[in-house]
Design an enzyme around this catalytic site. Structure first.
Site, mmCIF file in Angstrom:
data_model
loop_
_atom_site.group_PDB
_atom_site.id
_atom_site.type_symbol
_atom_site.label_atom_id
_atom_site.label_comp_id
_atom_site.label_asym_id
_atom_site.label_seq_id
_atom_site.Cartn_x
_atom_site.Cartn_y
_atom_site.Cartn_z
ATOM 1 N N HIS B 69 -19.919 16.223 -59.759
ATOM 2 C CA HIS B 69 -19.483 17.042 -58.633
ATOM 3 C C HIS B 69 -18.379 16.321 -57.864
ATOM 4 O O HIS B 69 -17.326 16.895 -57.561
ATOM 5 C CB HIS B 69 -20.680 17.337 -57.736
ATOM 6 C CG HIS B 69 -20.325 17.876 -56.387
ATOM 7 N ND1 HIS B 69 -19.845 19.151 -56.194
ATOM 8 C CD2 HIS B 69 -20.364 17.311 -55.162
ATOM 9 C CE1 HIS B 69 -19.616 19.336 -54.904
ATOM 10 N NE2 HIS B 69 -19.918 18.240 -54.253
ATOM 11 N N ASP B 99 14.694 23.251 -59.930
ATOM 12 C CA ASP B 99 13.440 22.848 -60.571
ATOM 13 C C ASP B 99 13.175 21.392 -60.190
ATOM 14 O O ASP B 99 13.832 20.845 -59.318
ATOM 15 C CB ASP B 99 13.505 23.026 -62.097
ATOM 16 C CG ASP B 99 12.122 23.269 -62.722
ATOM 17 O OD1 ASP B 99 11.206 22.434 -62.508
ATOM 18 O OD2 ASP B 99 11.933 24.298 -63.379
ATOM 19 N N TRP B 134 -19.506 8.895 -57.873
ATOM 20 C CA TRP B 134 -18.082 8.791 -58.221
ATOM 21 C C TRP B 134 -17.543 7.398 -57.928
ATOM 22 O O TRP B 134 -16.489 7.035 -58.382
ATOM 23 C CB TRP B 134 -17.270 9.877 -57.483
ATOM 24 C CG TRP B 134 -16.794 9.519 -56.119
ATOM 25 C CD1 TRP B 134 -17.560 9.299 -55.011
ATOM 26 C CD2 TRP B 134 -15.423 9.318 -55.710
ATOM 27 N NE1 TRP B 134 -16.758 8.986 -53.939
ATOM 28 C CE2 TRP B 134 -15.446 9.002 -54.331
ATOM 29 C CE3 TRP B 134 -14.198 9.397 -56.365
ATOM 30 C CZ2 TRP B 134 -14.287 8.747 -53.599
ATOM 31 C CZ3 TRP B 134 -13.031 9.148 -55.628
ATOM 32 C CH2 TRP B 134 -13.096 8.822 -54.262
ATOM 33 N N SER B 164 -1.587 11.190 -65.222
ATOM 34 C CA SER B 164 -1.023 12.479 -64.830
ATOM 35 C C SER B 164 -0.488 12.430 -63.406
ATOM 36 O O SER B 164 0.628 12.882 -63.116
ATOM 37 C CB SER B 164 -2.109 13.555 -64.949
ATOM 38 O OG SER B 164 -1.810 14.668 -64.154
ATOM 39 N N SER B 165 -1.296 11.853 -62.498
ATOM 40 C CA SER B 165 -0.885 11.800 -61.095
ATOM 41 C C SER B 165 0.326 10.910 -60.901
ATOM 42 O O SER B 165 1.214 11.230 -60.103
ATOM 43 C CB SER B 165 -2.032 11.272 -60.233
ATOM 44 O OG SER B 165 -3.069 12.193 -60.171
ATOM 45 N N HIS B 248 -9.826 4.697 -50.383
ATOM 46 C CA HIS B 248 -9.517 5.201 -49.069
ATOM 47 C C HIS B 248 -8.172 5.933 -49.023
ATOM 48 O O HIS B 248 -8.104 7.062 -48.549
ATOM 49 C CB HIS B 248 -9.633 4.163 -47.964
ATOM 50 C CG HIS B 248 -9.622 4.870 -46.671
ATOM 51 N ND1 HIS B 248 -10.745 5.512 -46.183
ATOM 52 C CD2 HIS B 248 -8.612 5.203 -45.857
ATOM 53 C CE1 HIS B 248 -10.397 6.175 -45.094
ATOM 54 N NE2 HIS B 248 -9.111 5.992 -44.871
ATOM 55 N N GLU B 250 -6.968 7.457 -51.313
ATOM 56 C CA GLU B 250 -7.195 8.701 -52.044
ATOM 57 C C GLU B 250 -7.560 9.839 -51.100
ATOM 58 O O GLU B 250 -7.086 10.968 -51.276
ATOM 59 C CB GLU B 250 -8.305 8.488 -53.075
ATOM 60 C CG GLU B 250 -8.805 9.737 -53.779
ATOM 61 C CD GLU B 250 -7.740 10.458 -54.580
ATOM 62 O OE1 GLU B 250 -6.780 9.806 -55.044
ATOM 63 O OE2 GLU B 250 -7.846 11.693 -54.737
ATOM 64 N N TYR B 252 -6.600 10.210 -48.086
ATOM 65 C CA TYR B 252 -5.381 10.653 -47.401
ATOM 66 C C TYR B 252 -4.466 11.395 -48.352
ATOM 67 O O TYR B 252 -3.772 12.331 -47.968
ATOM 68 C CB TYR B 252 -4.685 9.469 -46.723
ATOM 69 C CG TYR B 252 -5.537 8.963 -45.606
ATOM 70 C CD1 TYR B 252 -6.086 7.695 -45.636
ATOM 71 C CD2 TYR B 252 -5.860 9.809 -44.552
ATOM 72 C CE1 TYR B 252 -6.922 7.269 -44.635
ATOM 73 C CE2 TYR B 252 -6.702 9.393 -43.557
ATOM 74 C CZ TYR B 252 -7.235 8.121 -43.598
ATOM 75 O OH TYR B 252 -8.088 7.715 -42.613
ATOM 76 N N SER B 263 0.991 22.825 -41.138
ATOM 77 C CA SER B 263 2.190 22.856 -40.292
ATOM 78 C C SER B 263 3.027 24.088 -40.572
ATOM 79 O O SER B 263 3.485 24.780 -39.650
ATOM 80 C CB SER B 263 3.040 21.606 -40.516
ATOM 81 O OG SER B 263 2.465 20.485 -39.890
ATOM 82 N N HIS B 297 -14.160 -0.359 -44.629
ATOM 83 C CA HIS B 297 -15.129 0.352 -43.787
ATOM 84 C C HIS B 297 -16.112 1.139 -44.655
ATOM 85 O O HIS B 297 -17.068 1.694 -44.146
ATOM 86 C CB HIS B 297 -14.457 1.257 -42.751
ATOM 87 C CG HIS B 297 -13.674 2.405 -43.311
ATOM 88 N ND1 HIS B 297 -12.378 2.660 -42.944
ATOM 89 C CD2 HIS B 297 -13.990 3.381 -44.183
ATOM 90 C CE1 HIS B 297 -11.943 3.734 -43.584
ATOM 91 N NE2 HIS B 297 -12.902 4.189 -44.342
ATOM 92 N N HIS B 298 -15.891 1.147 -45.964
ATOM 93 C CA HIS B 298 -16.872 1.716 -46.862
ATOM 94 C C HIS B 298 -17.882 0.664 -47.297
ATOM 95 O O HIS B 298 -18.785 0.959 -48.058
ATOM 96 C CB HIS B 298 -16.186 2.274 -48.114
ATOM 97 C CG HIS B 298 -15.185 3.340 -47.829
ATOM 98 N ND1 HIS B 298 -15.495 4.682 -47.793
ATOM 99 C CD2 HIS B 298 -13.850 3.264 -47.567
ATOM 100 C CE1 HIS B 298 -14.403 5.379 -47.520
ATOM 101 N NE2 HIS B 298 -13.394 4.551 -47.374
ATOM 102 N N THR B 323 -3.449 10.734 -36.116
ATOM 103 C CA THR B 323 -4.104 11.993 -36.450
ATOM 104 C C THR B 323 -4.234 12.870 -35.221
ATOM 105 O O THR B 323 -3.987 14.082 -35.280
ATOM 106 C CB THR B 323 -5.490 11.718 -37.049
ATOM 107 O OG1 THR B 323 -5.378 10.689 -38.038
ATOM 108 C CG2 THR B 323 -6.050 12.964 -37.693
ATOM 109 N N LYS B 326 -1.120 14.692 -34.404
ATOM 110 C CA LYS B 326 -0.893 15.896 -35.198
ATOM 111 C C LYS B 326 -1.690 17.065 -34.644
ATOM 112 O O LYS B 326 -1.170 18.174 -34.496
ATOM 113 C CB LYS B 326 -1.248 15.644 -36.663
ATOM 114 C CG LYS B 326 -0.283 14.672 -37.342
ATOM 115 C CD LYS B 326 -0.495 14.628 -38.848
ATOM 116 C CE LYS B 326 0.126 15.809 -39.555
ATOM 117 N NZ LYS B 326 1.587 15.804 -39.523
ATOM 118 N N ARG B 445 -28.492 9.316 -49.089
ATOM 119 C CA ARG B 445 -27.723 10.105 -50.030
ATOM 120 C C ARG B 445 -28.291 9.981 -51.424
ATOM 121 O O ARG B 445 -29.007 9.042 -51.749
ATOM 122 C CB ARG B 445 -26.295 9.551 -50.119
ATOM 123 C CG ARG B 445 -25.434 9.714 -48.952
ATOM 124 C CD ARG B 445 -24.167 8.904 -49.146
ATOM 125 N NE ARG B 445 -23.298 9.483 -50.166
ATOM 126 C CZ ARG B 445 -22.066 9.098 -50.381
ATOM 127 N NH1 ARG B 445 -21.560 8.120 -49.671
ATOM 128 N NH2 ARG B 445 -21.334 9.656 -51.313
#
Lengths: 286, 527, 185
Positions: B69, B99, B134, B164-165, B248, B250, B252, B263, B297-298, B323, B326, B445
């Site tokens: 998941h 293009d 994950w 790919s990314s 982390h 990731e 963002y 926006s 922080h994880h 943040t 924004k 969890r």
């Protein structure tokens, strides 16, 4: 103003706790609980009071933004405001909404770091226990009381006695005396687990090949529960922690008996290539 | 080359070098990923609705579902939709380019991702599957505790998705840097373009670190190395540092494109340019940059030095400042505007409110002392689902409703869209808000069963999952309804608020656009 | 539209990617180095020559505890001779562990170690210990393993670590068999 917030926050938190939980049980969660479990150690108490500050801040900010947005959508709806203005800058405003969040964060940072350093304090501990995580149970060693060790395994559903909480009760809880600073050393015999007792403000990962250290002082007698807090395989949800705090006198009696009852520490490390104990969910949920 | 000359049939898709077609394929892949990943989460919520084990006897299967998941939603739903899908479709359109810089590499990027999805599904069904979460922490993910091919296949899948990314990111940056139409300085580019640019840089810096860590895990598992094996002098904590150094940024990478979409939509439906354009652009850069120095922080409970933890507390709190800028800028954009609450705007305002809710719980978690109570509990699950499964997904829905007319030539039904919004809004809040309570009360969890005290809120959460599932299927119906029965969309269905270049081309956008480069004389209505 | 500028941009970005991959692999030795230099994670110092002459040892005493763990796959008994000892800060002391192979075959073990609390680790220096070599014990063999250490007086200058009154040195023995963990499909 700061103390005012604190008392308001405490009031709100208390109200929530009273409304939502039956606060007669300590050491484990109660149905429909919305807040932290009641604190039973100095660390847990400090976490609670810090949480009151945080909760106030976050509730105010979220409701504030929500309210402001609701107002904006109403007031500047196309029907009510058919002609939009073209304002895209306001230096004072931009400075304000940069500086005010910084101030809020500074206000949070002070008690936050104070809590962090309090948790990390090391002072004279009166005794030491060692916690070892296994797939899928905990074992506890008492190096200062004769070096005995024992396993603490969850009691399966079909063997529960009345009053024992499902998925939390164990055969041998770890016993500590109240009011005493206990040093806790933690490691693991296989994968990473995490030894956690929310009402005592404890959570430390157990990593193989490494010893972590934390401390606890339990305020009152009672049994305090927690659950393994790092995914460790198929029975991760079935290896609870149970800490039983008793009077000093009772602890002395217990530790003398335990030394005789449980295998001596030296013998326990002679287990030769023992397969991880399987507590299959099928057993558990019958 | 004649504009009408383009391949047809299956070749049009498999060999595509067209940014619009490739964007469409990414969106379709994302929907497939969403159905599989969503299905898993609904099965999990079905099991967790009541205490005791009802459906998922096999806890390894449960752990595999939790793992799959997570991977699916991050790598095969949100990223392809926002970066591969909307990024490919609208970056060239918005900057006036015909293009992408490397159209063939664009094609490879997509098909690599499709292959990665197949590999992940294979990983799930071979050898017991990867039941590691994950986060794939060793030693649980090592060969000792997860023998067999499952984790290796998952590693391979991530490697391919990462490739790919990376190729996609190189393509996007090169396009944005080199192919803006004459007169379009960066300070005249739409904020969505800025968002994709920042995201692409984050990808280039973060994914290689994941690739390195994955390779180390692969060799530990199969070739006797001991990077993360304490017996051999390695350290399982090193994996955590490497993974979260990627992990982390990731998140963002996932949310910054959403910021860009929001926006555009807020500006369009307030009929005003975005307030404080430069602040918005540089806030995204700041968030991206600071996002690289907060990873631990994880890891507050693994046994880090207290000064290390103190640093990470402060650094993480810093991110709240750009943040907040924004959020306030979006509100200031709406202030004084002439707001039309069409479906894209509903989702965009929902995004703002719910992202703030998710963001403040993030500030709570950033405090290492507080985190001792909340780490690895459902409070964390609630936090990241608010900012991802609610906010990011709302941004994706918003983008869909905003742009579907341009992409397909058919417009969605406003009534159906509004029903979808309210069903989703109710569903996801019922689903995730009670999880804050569960976490505060101590529910961990990744467990398939829980002590009886947690039953109440778990049932509420599962009811929310049911409503969300209905909402999702309703959305699929809307997609079908729009594509088959939607009325023809005009080039610009949104009026004066829509000032970016994609609204100057017909709907559906022709196969080739901007073959004659537009000249940009003034700011694009965003300043 | 693949002109030179595009190739330049793409090439520099590829270099960036390659750099980050390199950094990821460099993290392995860098991590170890960082831990050794800072003592983070409880990494004690390894003193090559013992206390330098002229270092004042102070009068303050500190308790050093010894903790031992044996991975359940290694059939050894491994314990410290003394559970704890009191040592003057700056004074070099010797501690003994005993290891006994209680299995039926010869077995080789290696040890990992760390010191808690972490903030004290950089001031805890091991002069001589058994930790870097594999130890092979025949079935039934019992050996003494010495550790020579001292607590650096600089700990008294560290406001954070000054209050530490007990340091725990912890060893974990693992089996050192090379054929350990290769995957089987």
């Amino acid at each position: 103003m700061f103390t005012h917030f604190r008392s308001v926050a405490t009031l709100i938190a208390l109200a929530c706790a009273t409304v939502a939980s039956d606060s007669s049980a300590a050491g484990l969660a109660t149905p429909w609980q919305v807040d932290l479990q009641p604190a039973a150690s100095p660390v847990a108490e400090q976490i609670q009071s810090f949480n009151a500050i945080l909760f106030t801040m976050e509730a105010l900010i979220t409701l504030g933004v929500l309210g402001l947005m609701g107002f904006i959508i109403w007031r500047f709806n196309a029907k009510r405001n058919p002609v939009p203005n073209k304002r895209t800058h306001n230096t004072a405003l931009e400075v304000l909404w940069t500086v005010v969040p910084i101030l809020i964060l500074v206000v949070i940072a002070f008690p936050s770091l104070r809590l962090l350093f309090f948790m990390d304090r090391t002072f004279d501990a009166d005794m030491t226990i060692k916690v070892v995580g296994h797939q899928w149970y905990w074992s506890y060693e008492y190096p200062d009381h004769g070096d005995f060790t024992f396993d603490s395994v969850m009691i399966p559903d079909d063997e529960l006695k009345p009053g024992q909480p499902r998925l939390l009760a164990v055969d041998n809880p770890v016993v500590v005396p109240v009011g005493v600073n206990v040093r806790v050393l933690l490691t693991s015999d296989d994968v990473i687990h995490s030894w956690a007792v929310p009402s005592l403000g404890l959570k430390t990962d157990t990593v193989p090949g490494r010893t972590n250290e934390t401390w606890v002082r339990v305020n009152e007698e009672g049994t305090y529960y927690g659950m393994c807090s790092e995914l460790c395989g198929v029975n991760h949800g079935y290896m609870p922690v149970a800490v039983k705090a008793v009077s000093k006198a009772e602890f002395d009696v217990w530790s003398k008996n335990a030394k005789q009852e449980f295998a001596d520490n030296g013998a326990s490390t002679t287990r030769v290539v023992q397969a991880p104990r399987e507590v299959s969910p099928r057993e558990v949920s019958q | 080359m004649s504009a009408a000359h383009h391949p047809t049939g299956w070749r049009r898709w498999v060999y595509s070098t067209n940014h619009k077609d490739i964007g469409t394929m990414y969106i379709v892949l994302s929907m497939i990923g969403a159905i599989i990943g969503g299905g898993m989460s609904w099965y999990i919520r079905l099991e967790l609705a009541q205490p005791g084990i009802q459906f998922i006897d096999d806890t390894q299967l449960y752990n595999v579902m939790v793992t799959a998941h997570g991977f699916l939603m991050v790598f095969f739903v949100v990223m392809p939709a926002m970066i591969g899908g909307f990024g490919n479709w609208f970056v060239p359109l918005m900057i006036g380019a015909p293009d992408m810089s490397f159209p063939r590499m664009n094609n490879i990027s997509f098909w690599l991702l499709a292959a990665a999805l197949v590999l992940l599904v294979l990983a799930g069904v071979t050898g017991g599957g990867p039941g590691t979460g994950w986060t794939v922490y060793p030693p649980l993910s090592s060969a000792t505790y997860h023998p067999g091919p499952a984790v290796d296949l998952a590693i391979l899948s991530l490697h391919v998705a990462g490739a790919s990314s990376i190729l996609g990111a190189i393509n996007l940056i090169t396009t944005i840097v080199n192919m803006r139409a004459p007169g379009m300085t960066m300070h005249r580019a739409p904020l969505f373009v800025w968002a994709i640019l920042v995201t692409a840089f984050l990808l280039l810096l973060a994914i290689p670190v994941l690739a390195g860590a994955l390779t180390m895990l692969l060799t530990d598992r199969n070739f006797g190395t001991t990077f993360f094996v304490p017996e051999g002098g390695g350290d399982p904590i090193l994996w955590q540092h490497l993974f979260w150094f990627f992990g982390h940024p990731e998140v963002y990478i996932i949310i910054i494109p959403a910021f860009g979409i929001i926006s555009q939509i807020i500006a369009t439906f307030s009929k005003k340019p975005v307030f404080g354009y430069l602040g918005m652009a540089y806030a995204m850069c700041a968030i991206g940059f600071v996002g690289f120095v907060v990873w631990a922080h994880h890891m507050y409970t693994v046994g880090l030095d207290v000064n290390t933890r103190a640093y990470f507390v402060l650094a993480t709190m810093v991110i709240a400042v750009p943040t907040g800028i924004k959020i306030f800028s979006w509100l200031a954009t709406m202030w004084g505007g002439s707001i039309e609450l069409k479906t894209p705007m509903l989702f965009a305002t929902g995004f703002i409110a719910l992202f703030v809710a998710g963001g403040v719980t993030g500030v709570v978690l950033s405090n290492a002392g507080m985190d001792v109570a909340l780490h690895d509990t459902y409070y964390v699950v609630a936090h990241f689902h608010y900012v991802l499964s609610i906010a990011a997904v709302f941004a994706m829905y918003a983008g869909f409703y905003y742009w579907i007319g341009k992409m397909s030539g058919r417009q969605y039904s406003e009534t159906l869209g509004k029903i979808h919004f309210w069903a989703s809004f109710v569903g996801v809040n019922l689903l995730f808000f009670p999880q804050h309570f569960l976490g505060a009360a101590g529910m961990p969890r990744r467990i398939p069963d829980y002590p009886d005290a947690y039953a109440g809120w778990n049932m509420v959460s599962s009811v929310g999952a049911l409503i969300t599932a209905i909402g999702t299927f309703f959305f699929l119906y809307i997609v079908w309804h729009t594509l088959t029965r939607g009325r023809a969309a005009e080039a610009n269905p949104w009026g004066v608020g829509a000032t970016t270049l994609e609204w100057t081309v017909p709907s559906p956008a022709p196969f080739h656009t901007h073959e004659d480069l537009p000249k940009i004389e003034a700011a694009q209505g965003v300043e | 539209m693949t002109n030179r500028r595009h190739i330049y941009t793409a090439a520099s970005l590829f270099l960036l990617v390659a750099g980050m991959v390199g950094l990821a692999f460099a993290s392995v030795p860098l991590y170890r180095l960082f831990c050794q230099v800072t003592g983070f994670g409880g990494t004690p110092r390894v003193a090559t020559g013992g206390l330098s002459t002229g270092t004042d040892s102070s009068d303050r005493q500190i308790t050093v505890r010894f903790d031992s763990n044996v991975n359940s796959a290694l059939p050894w008994r491994f314990k410290p001779v003394l559970r704890q000892t009191s040592v003057r800060i700056g004074e070099e002391k010797l501690a003994l562990f005993t290891a006994e192979n209680i299995g039926e075959k010869a077995a080789t073990g290696t040890a990992s170690f760390n010191v808690t609390p972490y903030k004290a680790a950089r001031y805890f220096a091991k002069v001589q210990c058994f930790c870097f070599e594999e130890q092979r014990l025949e079935a039934g063999q019992k050996v003494d393993m010495p550790v020579s250490f001292f607590v650096d007086p600089e700990i008294l200058d560290d406001p954070n670590a000054r209050d530490v009154s007990t340091i725990t040195l912890s060893y974990t023995f693992f089996p050192a068999e090379p054929e350990g963990d290769a995957n089987s499909w």
